[in-house]
Design a protein around this motif. Structure first.
Motif, PDB file in Angstrom:
ATOM      1  N   SER A   1      -3.480  17.492  23.593  1.00  9.43           N
ATOM      2  CA  SER A   1      -4.672  16.876  23.096  1.00  9.43           C
ATOM      3  C   SER A   1      -5.834  17.374  23.688  1.00  9.43           C
ATOM      4  CB  SER A   1      -4.716  15.362  23.799  1.00  9.43           C
ATOM      5  OG  SER A   1      -4.042  14.266  23.216  1.00  9.43           O
ATOM      6  N   ILE A   2      -5.787  17.909  24.915  1.00  9.53           N
ATOM      7  CA  ILE A   2      -6.920  18.726  25.328  1.00  9.53           C
ATOM      8  C   ILE A   2      -7.345  20.083  24.421  1.00  9.53           C
ATOM      9  CG2 ILE A   2      -7.946  20.283  27.380  1.00  9.53           C
ATOM     10  CD1 ILE A   2      -6.250  18.472  29.171  1.00  9.53           C
ATOM     11  N   VAL A   3      -6.162  20.854  23.939  1.00  9.30           N
ATOM     12  CA  VAL A   3      -6.610  21.950  23.453  1.00  9.30           C
ATOM     13  C   VAL A   3      -6.982  21.495  21.770  1.00  9.30           C
ATOM     14  CG1 VAL A   3      -5.679  24.168  22.462  1.00  9.30           C
ATOM     15  CG2 VAL A   3      -5.053  23.402  24.612  1.00  9.30           C
ATOM     16  N   LEU A   4      -6.607  20.534  21.275  1.00  7.36           N
ATOM     17  CA  LEU A   4      -7.127  19.789  19.999  1.00  7.36           C
ATOM     18  C   LEU A   4      -8.271  19.658  20.112  1.00  7.36           C
ATOM     19  CD1 LEU A   4      -4.146  17.603  18.768  1.00  7.36           C
ATOM     20  CD2 LEU A   4      -4.711  19.568  17.982  1.00  7.36           C
TER      21      LEU A   4
ATOM     22  N   TYR B   1      -4.222  21.587   9.437  1.00  7.16           N
ATOM     23  CA  TYR B   1      -4.967  20.586   9.032  1.00  7.16           C
ATOM     24  C   TYR B   1      -6.503  21.134   8.589  1.00  7.16           C
ATOM     25  CZ  TYR B   1      -1.733  17.335  10.403  1.00  7.16           C
ATOM     26  OH  TYR B   1      -0.509  16.588  10.546  1.00  7.16           O
ATOM     27  N   GLU B   2      -6.997  22.358   8.936  1.00  6.15           N
ATOM     28  CA  GLU B   2      -8.139  22.869   8.493  1.00  6.15           C
ATOM     29  C   GLU B   2      -8.034  23.672   7.025  1.00  6.15           C
ATOM     30  OE1 GLU B   2     -10.922  23.467  12.596  1.00  6.15           O
ATOM     31  OE2 GLU B   2      -9.966  25.281  11.795  1.00  6.15           O
TER      32      GLU B   2
ATOM     33  N   VAL C   1       1.086  24.763  19.729  1.00  3.55           N
ATOM     34  CA  VAL C   1       1.141  23.586  19.007  1.00  3.55           C
ATOM     35  C   VAL C   1      -0.002  22.985  18.513  1.00  3.55           C
ATOM     36  CG1 VAL C   1       1.849  21.016  18.804  1.00  3.55           C
ATOM     37  CG2 VAL C   1       3.485  22.969  19.973  1.00  3.55           C
ATOM     38  N   ALA C   2      -1.238  22.896  19.309  1.00  2.00           N
ATOM     39  CA  ALA C   2      -2.471  22.478  18.903  1.00  2.00           C
ATOM     40  C   ALA C   2      -2.984  23.396  18.040  1.00  2.00           C
ATOM     41  CB  ALA C   2      -3.203  22.248  20.268  1.00  2.00           C
TER      42      ALA C   2
ATOM     43  N   GLY D   1     -11.562  21.272  18.280  1.00  2.00           N
ATOM     44  CA  GLY D   1     -12.528  20.366  17.398  1.00  2.00           C
ATOM     45  C   GLY D   1     -11.864  19.116  16.780  1.00  2.00           C
ATOM     46  N   LEU D   2     -10.548  18.948  16.956  1.00  2.00           N
ATOM     47  CA  LEU D   2      -9.756  17.760  16.395  1.00  2.00           C
ATOM     48  C   LEU D   2      -9.703  16.510  17.369  1.00  2.00           C
ATOM     49  CD1 LEU D   2      -9.100  19.673  14.217  1.00  2.00           C
ATOM     50  CD2 LEU D   2      -6.751  18.977  14.406  1.00  2.00           C
TER      51      LEU D   2
END
Ligand SMILES: Nc1ncnc2c1ncn2[C@@H]1O[C@H](COP(=O)(O)OP(=O)(O)OP(=O)(O)O)[C@@H](O)[C@H]1O
Ligand SMILES: O=P(O)(O)OC[C@@]1(O)O[C@H](CO)[C@@H](O)[C@@H]1O
Length: 302
Positions: free
Chosen positions: A43-46, A263-264, A255-256, A50-51
């Motif tokens: 979650s932190i790296v996402l 997704y981009e 993974v992030a 920017g996600l």
């Protein structure tokens, strides 16, 4: 929306010392207290890339409060279930020039009512959502818990990513996870084999696909990574040049990075290189990867 689940979040207490002697009093010359656990790191790296995502899982005690405080400090959202008992574990990572030693705590027991609460939250996920199940589960839970989650969410159009080891991973393959990311040692352990070459790794990565996984990303630490994607393409990448500083969370960062790249652009090749660059950017830094660090390394890979 992307959701991450961390069953057993942790405070990572990272210390450095010249030499670590078991059985003696050792004194550190550097220390860091980081809120972690695999899903939380994702979650932190996402967020750094920017996600947005929402971090789910179980949290408890004074350590749990600190983990949430740090997570929110990165701008991440969370919807943890607070346990009435115990405290979220503390994982001690001892680093010297020669070696890394880990002492990971066990974490609080998770009662059935808390599991039911998590399932109720997961039941609200809808088509197009992504769910990342990452990390070990506390001893008090059966090792088919990931399998149960996937069975419940089957055929709902949710992309599920699983970063786990042994049976926790093998048991979910029949539910066709979108992405799995074992490292090469975990891959060897799963099939009880020695992997001597990239061809060996590709062979067993394809076996994981035959068992049901869609995209299989095998990380290999300083030797880079291999992707066997759902279209049948295989890519290998070495790591970009840089100095190893702290590899904790490199796999989660990968993974992030992969999810962000996918997704981009919708392109697995781009996702793969973004994954490698993000894993390495974290390995080359005291903290988890940031977007500028990732972009700089990505340029050297493609
Ligand atoms: N020493 C290193 N130098 C450069 N890049 C690295 C190094 N270690 C890890 N990486 C990068 O991070 C990715 C993931 O690393 P690794 O294979 O160690 O994952 P992991 O075993 O899941 O790690 P962890 O459980 O510590 O998060 C690698 O594929 C690589 O891109
Ligand atoms: O015991 P698990 O859940 O397998 O791993 C926990 C952990 O080592 O994983 C993260 C790094 O990937 C750290 O933040 C954390 O301490």
């Amino acid at each position: 929306m992307i959701y991450t689940v961390t069953f057993n979040p942790a405070i990572d207490y990272i210390v450095r010392m010249d030499k670590f002697v078991a059985g003696a009093t050792n004194r550190v010359n550097y220390e860091q207290v980081l809120g972690g656990g695999k899903g939380i790191n994702v979650s932190i790296v996402l967020k750094n890339l920017g996600l947005d995502s929402t971090a789910l899982g179980f949290i408890s005690g004074f350590t749990g409060k600190e983990i949430i405080r740090q997570l929110h400090g990165f701008g991440c959202q969370s919807d943890f279930i607070e346990l009435p008992n115990g405290f979220s574990r503390i994982n001690v990572k001892i680093k010297t020039a020669e070696q890394e030693t880990e002492v990971n705590g066990q974490g609080p027991d998770i009662p059935q009512e808390a599991i039911d609460e998590l399932f109720a939250k997961l039941d609200k996920l809808t088509a197009g959502d992504t769910l990342v199940l990452a990390g070990s589960i506390p001893k008090s839970l059966p090792d088919d818990i990931y399998e149960k989650i996937m069975a419940k969410l089957e055929n709902r159009g949710i992309n599920i990513v699983v970063d786990a080891t042994k049976n926790l991973l093998l048991n979910v393959l029949k539910y066709h996870p979108f992405l799995i990311k074992p490292n090469n040692h975990e891959l060897a352990e799963m099939f009880n084999v020695t992997l001597n070459s990239h061809d060996d790794i590709i062979f067993y990565a394809k076996k994981l696909q035959e068992l049901g996984a869609k995209n299989v990303l095998i990380s290999m630490g300083k030797d880079g990574a291999i992707l066997v994607d759902q279209n049948g393409s295989t890519i290998h990448s070495p790591v970009p040049k840089g100095k190893l500083v702290n590899s904790i969370g490199a796999g989660d960062s990968m993974v992030a990075g992969f999810l962000t790249g996918y997704y981009e652009t919708g392109d697995f090749k781009r996702a793969f290189y973004m994954g490698v660059a993000t894993g390495s950017a974290s390995a080359f830094s005291e903290n988890l990867a940031t977007r500028p660090e990732v972009e700089a390394l990505l340029k050297t890979l493609i």
